[in-house]
Design a protein around this motif. Structure first.
Motif, mmCIF file in Angstrom:
data_model
loop_
_atom_site.group_PDB
_atom_site.id
_atom_site.type_symbol
_atom_site.label_atom_id
_atom_site.label_comp_id
_atom_site.label_asym_id
_atom_site.label_seq_id
_atom_site.Cartn_x
_atom_site.Cartn_y
_atom_site.Cartn_z
ATOM 1 N N LYS A 1 -72.356 -77.169 55.787
ATOM 2 C CA LYS A 1 -72.200 -78.559 55.381
ATOM 3 C C LYS A 1 -72.228 -79.526 56.565
ATOM 4 C CE LYS A 1 -71.650 -78.118 50.880
ATOM 5 N NZ LYS A 1 -72.549 -78.786 49.910
ATOM 6 N N GLY A 2 -72.031 -78.998 57.764
ATOM 7 C CA GLY A 2 -72.073 -79.857 58.947
ATOM 8 C C GLY A 2 -70.855 -80.758 59.103
ATOM 9 N N VAL A 3 -69.783 -80.452 58.395
ATOM 10 C CA VAL A 3 -68.556 -81.252 58.473
ATOM 11 C C VAL A 3 -67.550 -80.524 59.352
ATOM 12 C CG1 VAL A 3 -66.606 -82.181 57.161
ATOM 13 C CG2 VAL A 3 -68.929 -82.310 56.217
ATOM 14 N N PRO A 4 -67.101 -81.143 60.452
ATOM 15 C CA PRO A 4 -66.164 -80.443 61.343
ATOM 16 C C PRO A 4 -64.788 -80.262 60.718
ATOM 17 C CG PRO A 4 -66.510 -82.700 62.083
ATOM 18 C CD PRO A 4 -67.480 -82.468 60.966
ATOM 19 N N VAL A 5 -64.091 -79.246 61.220
ATOM 20 C CA VAL A 5 -62.746 -78.928 60.752
ATOM 21 C C VAL A 5 -61.768 -79.038 61.917
ATOM 22 C CG1 VAL A 5 -61.247 -77.061 59.907
ATOM 23 C CG2 VAL A 5 -63.484 -77.452 58.841
ATOM 24 N N VAL A 6 -60.605 -79.587 61.642
ATOM 25 C CA VAL A 6 -59.495 -79.620 62.594
ATOM 26 C C VAL A 6 -58.430 -78.655 62.085
ATOM 27 C CG1 VAL A 6 -57.602 -81.028 63.513
ATOM 28 C CG2 VAL A 6 -59.917 -81.975 63.369
ATOM 29 N N ALA A 7 -57.934 -77.794 62.973
ATOM 30 C CA ALA A 7 -56.911 -76.819 62.603
ATOM 31 C C ALA A 7 -55.527 -77.362 62.931
ATOM 32 C CB ALA A 7 -57.143 -75.503 63.340
ATOM 33 N N ASN A 8 -54.594 -77.174 61.999
ATOM 34 C CA ASN A 8 -53.227 -77.657 62.164
ATOM 35 C C ASN A 8 -52.236 -76.524 61.910
ATOM 36 O OD1 ASN A 8 -51.032 -79.665 60.127
ATOM 37 N ND2 ASN A 8 -50.909 -79.356 62.323
ATOM 38 N N GLY A 9 -51.204 -76.462 62.772
ATOM 39 C CA GLY A 9 -50.147 -75.477 62.596
ATOM 40 C C GLY A 9 -49.835 -74.730 63.876
ATOM 41 N N ASP A 10 -48.549 -74.704 64.252
ATOM 42 C CA ASP A 10 -48.051 -73.866 65.354
ATOM 43 C C ASP A 10 -48.682 -74.169 66.707
ATOM 44 O OD1 ASP A 10 -46.492 -72.733 63.423
ATOM 45 O OD2 ASP A 10 -47.547 -70.814 63.363
ATOM 46 N N CYS A 11 -48.946 -75.430 66.993
ATOM 47 C CA CYS A 11 -49.442 -75.809 68.318
ATOM 48 C C CYS A 11 -48.284 -76.420 69.103
ATOM 49 C CB CYS A 11 -50.595 -76.804 68.194
ATOM 50 S SG CYS A 11 -51.302 -77.277 69.792
ATOM 51 N N TYR A 12 -47.778 -75.665 70.078
ATOM 52 C CA TYR A 12 -46.626 -76.102 70.856
ATOM 53 C C TYR A 12 -46.893 -76.183 72.358
ATOM 54 C CZ TYR A 12 -44.146 -75.117 66.518
ATOM 55 O OH TYR A 12 -43.745 -75.118 65.209
ATOM 56 N N LEU A 13 -47.996 -75.596 72.816
ATOM 57 C CA LEU A 13 -48.352 -75.594 74.230
ATOM 58 C C LEU A 13 -49.842 -75.889 74.372
ATOM 59 C CD1 LEU A 13 -46.527 -72.300 75.292
ATOM 60 C CD2 LEU A 13 -45.752 -74.626 75.797
ATOM 61 N N LEU A 14 -50.243 -76.350 75.537
ATOM 62 C CA LEU A 14 -51.659 -76.615 75.768
ATOM 63 C C LEU A 14 -52.486 -75.352 75.574
ATOM 64 C CD1 LEU A 14 -53.916 -78.537 76.611
ATOM 65 C CD2 LEU A 14 -53.411 -77.963 78.999
ATOM 66 N N GLU A 15 -51.970 -74.197 75.983
ATOM 67 C CA GLU A 15 -52.735 -72.960 75.823
ATOM 68 C C GLU A 15 -52.964 -72.624 74.352
ATOM 69 O OE1 GLU A 15 -49.490 -69.404 76.200
ATOM 70 O OE2 GLU A 15 -49.894 -70.544 78.028
ATOM 71 N N ASP A 16 -52.067 -73.114 73.479
ATOM 72 C CA ASP A 16 -52.256 -72.885 72.044
ATOM 73 C C ASP A 16 -53.514 -73.579 71.530
ATOM 74 O OD1 ASP A 16 -49.872 -71.464 71.963
ATOM 75 O OD2 ASP A 16 -48.686 -73.206 71.345
ATOM 76 N N VAL A 17 -53.866 -74.708 72.134
ATOM 77 C CA VAL A 17 -55.016 -75.486 71.651
ATOM 78 C C VAL A 17 -56.280 -74.643 71.663
ATOM 79 C CG1 VAL A 17 -56.477 -77.499 72.103
ATOM 80 C CG2 VAL A 17 -53.995 -77.692 72.352
ATOM 81 N N GLN A 18 -56.582 -74.035 72.809
ATOM 82 C CA GLN A 18 -57.800 -73.237 72.903
ATOM 83 C C GLN A 18 -57.702 -71.969 72.069
ATOM 84 O OE1 GLN A 18 -60.675 -74.393 74.607
ATOM 85 N NE2 GLN A 18 -61.460 -72.790 73.250
ATOM 86 N N GLN A 19 -56.524 -71.353 72.052
ATOM 87 C CA GLN A 19 -56.356 -70.133 71.263
ATOM 88 C C GLN A 19 -56.577 -70.400 69.775
ATOM 89 O OE1 GLN A 19 -52.499 -68.537 72.248
ATOM 90 N NE2 GLN A 19 -53.111 -67.962 74.330
#
Length: 347
Positions: free
Chosen positions: A219-237
């Motif tokens: 569909k070409g529509v981007p997704v943002v993931a939400n949940g359990d992000c507490y550190l910068l390293e969590d972002v990439q993981q």
């Protein structure tokens, strides 16, 4: 100077600097990381806090959820719920609504002042769900799609529109919902990796988000993931696990607005910036000011005796005096303002 929402015909023009969809799609290329997003928190995502998060590398910030029915009918609700200024960009106004008419009127009133609208389809609070708001919408895809379609038909690419959803117990239901809202014209989808009944103490299900991302990629529509992000390293993981274009933090930035800058705990600079923006912009209820400072100090592991004393103070003037009594609290313009990491306790 703050501006309350007024009905002005045209939405604010979008550019590469303030277009949230462009930011979400291109951050991996321009910054070699996913887009970083400070998500909506009931009551807490007010203007001073948004500015602090933005200063510490949040690409996009959200307002708290605003109830459309109250906002469009009550000028006092508009004054209390929504304020912004020229430096508050890019940001998304999140709305709680259960009908097209209120949504369109709401969008008309806030579009001149924001960079996008987010429809809340994830709030699990029973009172909201009973009224067909929040999580109720993930079980009413026809209504949700009609709201998305109505906004996009009127505004097209002049205004960005997002839906923030939770997953269903049956992941294929989530896939169908996402494909349907993509067809209705949504610009991006934020997926919280918990169901309506999942407690926040339980881990977010990133496999579920990945399952959906893989099945709507055409569909070409981007997704943002939400949940359990507490550190910068969590972002990439989280981005790696889910395939998402962006990662949203909510509870993580409440205690540490500098999360996206790589600070493991809240740096003292956040306190000084938050005080500055609160006093500069005004309009923040005292209880919110107090609780924001409580959350940040608690993250810094300041002595519990001090934190308990903070919570007994009853007004802003006394609270500012309390900080001056116990800490070296610098003012804007003083050398070193906003730069300290450790709490500068007075001995």
């Amino acid at each position: 100077m703050e501006r309350s929402a007024m009905a002005i015909p045209k939405p604010k023009p979008l550019s590469v600097k303030n277009d949230p969809l462009h930011i979400i799609k291109t951050r991996k290329l321009t910054h070699e990381r996913p887009a970083t997003i400070a998500g909506p928190m009931v009551r807490y995502s007010k203007l001073p806090f948004r500015q602090v998060c933005r200063r510490y590398d949040a690409d996009i910030v959200y307002t708290p959820m605003i109830l459309a029915r109250e906002f469009v009918r009550n000028p006092h609700a508009r004054m209390a719920d929504f304020s912004t200024n020229s430096g508050d960009s890019p940001f998304i106004v999140q709305v709680g609504t259960n009908n097209v008419a209120d949504l369109l009127k709401f969008v008309e009133m806030v579009a001149p002042f924001c960079d996008g609208i987010g429809i809340n389809c994830g709030c699990p609070i029973r009172e909201q769900v009973r009224e067909g708001i929040g999580c109720a919408l993930i079980y009413n895809g026809e209504l949700l799609c009609s709201m998305v379609s109505a906004v996009k038909k009127k505004y097209g690419d002049k205004l960005r529109l997002e839906t923030k959803i939770r997953i269903h117990d049956d992941w294929d239901q989530t896939v169908k919902l996402c494909r349907d809202v993509c067809g209705a014209g949504v610009d991006w989808i934020t997926i919280h990796g918990r169901t309506k009944n999942t407690r926040s103490s339980q881990p977010a299900d990133f496999q579920a988000i990945r399952y959906v991302v893989d099945r709507i990629s055409d569909k070409g529509v981007p997704v943002v993931a939400n949940g359990d992000c507490y550190l910068l390293e969590d972002v990439q993981q989280i981005a790696d696990l889910t395939g998402a274009h962006g990662v949203m933090a909510v509870r993580g930035v409440l205690s540490n607005p500098a999360l996206f800058s790589g600070f493991i705990t809240c740096p003292w600079g956040c306190i000084e910036w938050f005080w500055y923006y609160t006093l500069e912009f005004g309009g923040l209820p005292y209880q919110l000011l107090q609780h924001h400072l409580f959350c940040m100090l608690e993250s810094m592991e300041v002595d519990r005796v001090l934190i308990k004393a903070l919570m007994k103070i009853k007004n802003t003037t006394e609270l500012l005096d309390w900080f001056d009594d116990h800490f070296e609290l610098k003012r804007h313009g003083e050398r070193g303002f906003g730069q300290a990491v450790q709490p500068p306790l007075k001995r």
